[in-house]
Design an enzyme around this catalytic site. Structure first.
Site, PDB file in Angstrom:
ATOM      1  N   GLY A 281       1.323  13.292   6.772  1.00  0.00           N
ATOM      2  CA  GLY A 281       0.540  13.559   7.982  1.00  0.00           C
ATOM      3  C   GLY A 281      -0.684  14.413   7.705  1.00  0.00           C
ATOM      4  O   GLY A 281      -1.777  14.146   8.217  1.00  0.00           O
ATOM      5  N   CYS A 282      -0.520  15.417   6.867  1.00  0.00           N
ATOM      6  CA  CYS A 282      -1.641  16.312   6.544  1.00  0.00           C
ATOM      7  C   CYS A 282      -2.698  15.593   5.718  1.00  0.00           C
ATOM      8  O   CYS A 282      -3.891  15.833   5.884  1.00  0.00           O
ATOM      9  CB  CYS A 282      -1.134  17.558   5.835  1.00  0.00           C
ATOM     10  SG  CYS A 282      -0.047  18.555   6.893  1.00  0.00           S
ATOM     11  N   THR A 283      -2.261  14.698   4.846  1.00  0.00           N
ATOM     12  CA  THR A 283      -3.210  13.912   4.060  1.00  0.00           C
ATOM     13  C   THR A 283      -3.990  12.972   4.969  1.00  0.00           C
ATOM     14  O   THR A 283      -5.218  12.870   4.864  1.00  0.00           O
ATOM     15  CB  THR A 283      -2.474  13.122   2.962  1.00  0.00           C
ATOM     16  OG1 THR A 283      -1.830  14.059   2.088  1.00  0.00           O
ATOM     17  CG2 THR A 283      -3.439  12.254   2.161  1.00  0.00           C
TER      18      THR A 283
END
Length: 166
Positions: A56-58
């Site tokens: 998700g952060c990527t």
């Protein structure tokens, strides 16, 4: 920009409040929010994310990367903040070719002030963690956009709409 805010430490921030000031170590050296705001034509997008390199952060970071020229063209500077150590942030930035600042807040001091360090639930378990959140700080140092618990997928597109860029 002034140092004072009307929110107690750890409380959720609201549109119109003065953004809590910070100085943070980033992938390009130490920066202050006051200087970022001063140098930005329109404002600063400050986004908090749980952990560099996770799916998700990527996705969210690459979304900011892919939209950065448009955001810069509209007068916005972007900084992403997590609790990751600098080595992890540098690796993440290089691997994903991120073209904006990543800041490290390992003791959660900034996150606590911004109300993004708090109780989370995942798969029925409750724990303390980083609440994925995005803020826009205007030239006057006040919060123009406050978004807690954002979804990574499609977040930048939704933010662009909120900012009137689409």
């Amino acid at each position: 920009m002034t140092e004072s805010t009307s929110a107690p430490r750890g409380a959720k921030l609201e549109v119109g409040q003065v953004a809590p000031l910070f100085t943070i170590a980033t992938t390009e050296g130490e920066v202050t929010l006051a200087k970022l705001v001063e140098d930005a034509a329109k404002g600063v997008i400050v986004y908090f994310y749980p952990k560099a390199g996770t799916p998700g952060c990527t996705k969210e970071a690459c979304d900011f990367r892919d939209n950065l020229n448009s955001l810069k063209g509209a007068g916005y500077t972007v900084i992403g903040i997590s609790a990751d150590k600098m080595a992890s942030l540098e690796k993440f930035q290089a691997k994903q070719q991120l073209n904006f600042l990543l800041g490290s807040d390992p003791d959660h001091a900034i996150m606590t002030e911004w109300g993004v360090w708090g109780t989370k639930k995942n798969y029925g378990k409750t724990f303390l963690g980083i609440i994925r959140s995005t803020f826009v700080v205007g030239k006057d140092g006040r919060l123009e956009v406050v978004q807690y618990n954002v979804k990574a997928t499609g977040h930048v597109a939704r933010l662009r709409k909120t900012l009137g860029l689409d």
